[in-house]
Design a protein around this motif. Sequence first.
Motif, PDB file in Angstrom:
ATOM      1  N   SER A  54       0.825  -1.201   0.000  1.00  0.00           N
ATOM      2  CA  SER A  54       0.000   0.000   0.000  1.00  0.00           C
ATOM      3  C   SER A  54       0.865   1.259   0.000  1.00  0.00           C
ATOM      4  CB  SER A  54      -0.922   0.004   1.216  1.00  0.00           C
ATOM      5  OG  SER A  54      -1.695   1.191   1.275  1.00  0.00           O
ATOM      6  N   ALA A  55       1.909   1.260   0.827  1.00  0.00           N
ATOM      7  CA  ALA A  55       2.809   2.414   0.886  1.00  0.00           C
ATOM      8  C   ALA A  55       3.602   2.550  -0.413  1.00  0.00           C
ATOM      9  CB  ALA A  55       3.755   2.280   2.077  1.00  0.00           C
ATOM     10  N   VAL A  56       3.913   1.417  -1.042  1.00  0.00           N
ATOM     11  CA  VAL A  56       4.589   1.454  -2.342  1.00  0.00           C
ATOM     12  C   VAL A  56       3.724   2.202  -3.347  1.00  0.00           C
ATOM     13  CG1 VAL A  56       5.197   0.030  -4.355  1.00  0.00           C
ATOM     14  CG2 VAL A  56       6.039  -0.598  -2.088  1.00  0.00           C
ATOM     15  N   GLU A  57       2.450   1.851  -3.408  1.00  0.00           N
ATOM     16  CA  GLU A  57       1.534   2.499  -4.352  1.00  0.00           C
ATOM     17  C   GLU A  57       1.372   3.987  -4.041  1.00  0.00           C
ATOM     18  OE1 GLU A  57      -1.936   0.101  -4.014  1.00  0.00           O
ATOM     19  OE2 GLU A  57      -1.169  -1.474  -5.342  1.00  0.00           O
ATOM     20  N   GLN A  58       1.324   4.321  -2.754  1.00  0.00           N
ATOM     21  CA  GLN A  58       1.192   5.726  -2.363  1.00  0.00           C
ATOM     22  C   GLN A  58       2.414   6.527  -2.809  1.00  0.00           C
ATOM     23  OE1 GLN A  58       0.397   5.899   1.852  1.00  0.00           O
ATOM     24  NE2 GLN A  58      -1.460   4.672   1.690  1.00  0.00           N
ATOM     25  N   ALA A  59       3.596   5.941  -2.609  1.00  0.00           N
ATOM     26  CA  ALA A  59       4.826   6.636  -3.001  1.00  0.00           C
ATOM     27  C   ALA A  59       4.885   6.822  -4.512  1.00  0.00           C
ATOM     28  CB  ALA A  59       6.044   5.855  -2.504  1.00  0.00           C
ATOM     29  N   LEU A  60       4.476   5.811  -5.248  1.00  0.00           N
ATOM     30  CA  LEU A  60       4.471   5.921  -6.708  1.00  0.00           C
ATOM     31  C   LEU A  60       3.489   6.994  -7.164  1.00  0.00           C
ATOM     32  CD1 LEU A  60       4.621   2.134  -7.686  1.00  0.00           C
ATOM     33  CD2 LEU A  60       6.426   3.840  -8.037  1.00  0.00           C
ATOM     34  N   ASN A  61       2.331   7.036  -6.539  1.00  0.00           N
ATOM     35  CA  ASN A  61       1.332   8.054  -6.878  1.00  0.00           C
ATOM     36  C   ASN A  61       1.822   9.457  -6.534  1.00  0.00           C
ATOM     37  OD1 ASN A  61      -0.499   6.163  -7.844  1.00  0.00           O
ATOM     38  ND2 ASN A  61      -1.505   5.913  -5.849  1.00  0.00           N
ATOM     39  N   ALA A  62       2.746   9.520  -5.561  1.00  0.00           N
ATOM     40  CA  ALA A  62       3.297  10.822  -5.158  1.00  0.00           C
ATOM     41  C   ALA A  62       4.476  11.243  -6.030  1.00  0.00           C
ATOM     42  CB  ALA A  62       3.721  10.775  -3.690  1.00  0.00           C
ATOM     43  N   GLY A  63       4.800  10.418  -7.026  1.00  0.00           N
ATOM     44  CA  GLY A  63       5.859  10.780  -7.965  1.00  0.00           C
ATOM     45  C   GLY A  63       7.215  10.170  -7.689  1.00  0.00           C
ATOM     46  N   ALA A  64       7.276   9.115  -6.904  1.00  0.00           N
ATOM     47  CA  ALA A  64       8.562   8.468  -6.609  1.00  0.00           C
ATOM     48  C   ALA A  64       9.207   7.948  -7.887  1.00  0.00           C
ATOM     49  CB  ALA A  64       8.351   7.311  -5.628  1.00  0.00           C
ATOM     50  N   GLU A  65      10.524   7.999  -7.935  1.00  0.00           N
ATOM     51  CA  GLU A  65      11.283   7.484  -9.078  1.00  0.00           C
ATOM     52  C   GLU A  65      11.415   5.968  -8.928  1.00  0.00           C
ATOM     53  OE1 GLU A  65      15.701   7.816 -11.118  1.00  0.00           O
ATOM     54  OE2 GLU A  65      15.055   9.352  -9.672  1.00  0.00           O
ATOM     55  N   ILE A  66      10.759   5.232  -9.788  1.00  0.00           N
ATOM     56  CA  ILE A  66      10.633   3.791  -9.609  1.00  0.00           C
ATOM     57  C   ILE A  66      11.955   3.050  -9.752  1.00  0.00           C
ATOM     58  CG2 ILE A  66      10.120   3.196 -12.020  1.00  0.00           C
ATOM     59  CD1 ILE A  66       7.880   1.337 -10.872  1.00  0.00           C
ATOM     60  N   GLU A  67      12.895   3.587 -10.527  1.00  0.00           N
ATOM     61  CA  GLU A  67      14.180   2.913 -10.719  1.00  0.00           C
ATOM     62  C   GLU A  67      15.303   3.505  -9.862  1.00  0.00           C
ATOM     63  OE1 GLU A  67      14.264   0.175 -12.194  1.00  0.00           O
ATOM     64  OE2 GLU A  67      12.339   0.258 -13.244  1.00  0.00           O
ATOM     65  N   ALA A  68      14.967   4.340  -8.915  1.00  0.00           N
ATOM     66  CA  ALA A  68      15.997   4.908  -8.031  1.00  0.00           C
ATOM     67  C   ALA A  68      16.700   3.793  -7.278  1.00  0.00           C
ATOM     68  CB  ALA A  68      15.364   5.880  -7.049  1.00  0.00           C
ATOM     69  N   GLN A  69      17.985   3.972  -7.035  1.00  0.00           N
ATOM     70  CA  GLN A  69      18.786   2.969  -6.340  1.00  0.00           C
ATOM     71  C   GLN A  69      19.155   3.459  -4.947  1.00  0.00           C
ATOM     72  OE1 GLN A  69      21.525   2.846  -9.815  1.00  0.00           O
ATOM     73  NE2 GLN A  69      21.539   0.638  -9.444  1.00  0.00           N
ATOM     74  N   GLY A  70      18.892   2.630  -3.976  1.00  0.00           N
ATOM     75  CA  GLY A  70      19.215   2.960  -2.600  1.00  0.00           C
ATOM     76  C   GLY A  70      20.388   2.164  -2.094  1.00  0.00           C
ATOM     77  N   SER A  71      20.299   1.674  -0.878  1.00  0.00           N
ATOM     78  CA  SER A  71      21.387   0.916  -0.258  1.00  0.00           C
ATOM     79  C   SER A  71      21.789  -0.275  -1.120  1.00  0.00           C
ATOM     80  CB  SER A  71      20.939   0.427   1.115  1.00  0.00           C
ATOM     81  OG  SER A  71      21.931  -0.383   1.713  1.00  0.00           O
ATOM     82  N   GLY A  72      23.097  -0.407  -1.336  1.00  0.00           N
ATOM     83  CA  GLY A  72      23.603  -1.521  -2.128  1.00  0.00           C
ATOM     84  C   GLY A  72      23.241  -1.452  -3.593  1.00  0.00           C
ATOM     85  N   GLY A  73      22.790  -0.282  -4.033  1.00  0.00           N
ATOM     86  CA  GLY A  73      22.418  -0.135  -5.431  1.00  0.00           C
ATOM     87  C   GLY A  73      21.090  -0.793  -5.775  1.00  0.00           C
ATOM     88  N   MET A  74      20.312  -1.149  -4.741  1.00  0.00           N
ATOM     89  CA  MET A  74      19.054  -1.843  -4.993  1.00  0.00           C
ATOM     90  C   MET A  74      17.940  -0.896  -5.394  1.00  0.00           C
ATOM     91  SD  MET A  74      18.817  -4.786  -2.038  1.00  0.00           S
ATOM     92  CE  MET A  74      19.192  -3.684  -0.661  1.00  0.00           C
ATOM     93  N   THR A  75      17.230  -1.255  -6.457  1.00  0.00           N
ATOM     94  CA  THR A  75      16.000  -0.559  -6.769  1.00  0.00           C
ATOM     95  C   THR A  75      14.940  -1.049  -5.787  1.00  0.00           C
ATOM     96  OG1 THR A  75      15.246  -2.283  -8.296  1.00  0.00           O
ATOM     97  CG2 THR A  75      16.584  -0.488  -9.227  1.00  0.00           C
TER      98      THR A  75
END
Length: 231
Positions: A54-75
């Motif tokens: 649910s939070a994933v969908e909310q973040a995407l709806n808020a304009g999150a960059e879906i291919e952004a890489q975080g810790s360890g280069g993980m999307t």
Amino acid sequence: MGARRMLIIGAVAAALLTMTACTAAPHSSLPTQEAAMTDATRDLLTAAAAGDASAVEQALNAGAEIEAQGSGGMTALVAATKGNHVDAARALITAGADVNAKDDIQDSAYLYAGARGHDDILLLTLENGADLTSTNRFGGTALIPASERGLLSTVEILLEAGVDPNHVNNLNWTALHEAIVLGDGSSTYVDVVRALIGGGADVGIPDGDGVLPVDLAKARGYDAVVAELER
């Protein structure tokens, strides 16, 4: 003068180390630096790692960059896959996440799901563009670690999808070699060997030392595996 010379050499060495650390290239796998991420993107990565669809969908709806890489280069998708969070992974894939995007250690959602037997996510990746020729950091397809771990259902899924059973990795092993060398000869591995052979594995391909699969099995006393190889 000898002591002074040693002090100078030590000081120069320390300075060089400091300069190297300061001028090192930024982490190549983080094109989107975390400091520059939007709140929505940070929320997406956090939600994916936690398996909160649910939070994933909310973040995407808020304009999150879906291919952004975080810790360890993980999307977000790789993070969700490594936690075996099926619903979060499904939400990301439905939104268009790249199932072949890799992290710092060359794991993609497809490769990791195959290697770890996360079959629900594996099927999702296969339905959404998984590259069957993609290889991990050892130069192996998803089928090779699945065979190594005795993941029969995963092996069957990958063979059905069309993964090459005779691909040779950087260790000069095929999936068949790994099932024998890194397996334990139990009924689980007998089933995996049978599935591999049924899926087209060539029992005549030697390892890097020129040893055939049947001889590897004989050397380990895996009689039931030997019987499958000699059929």
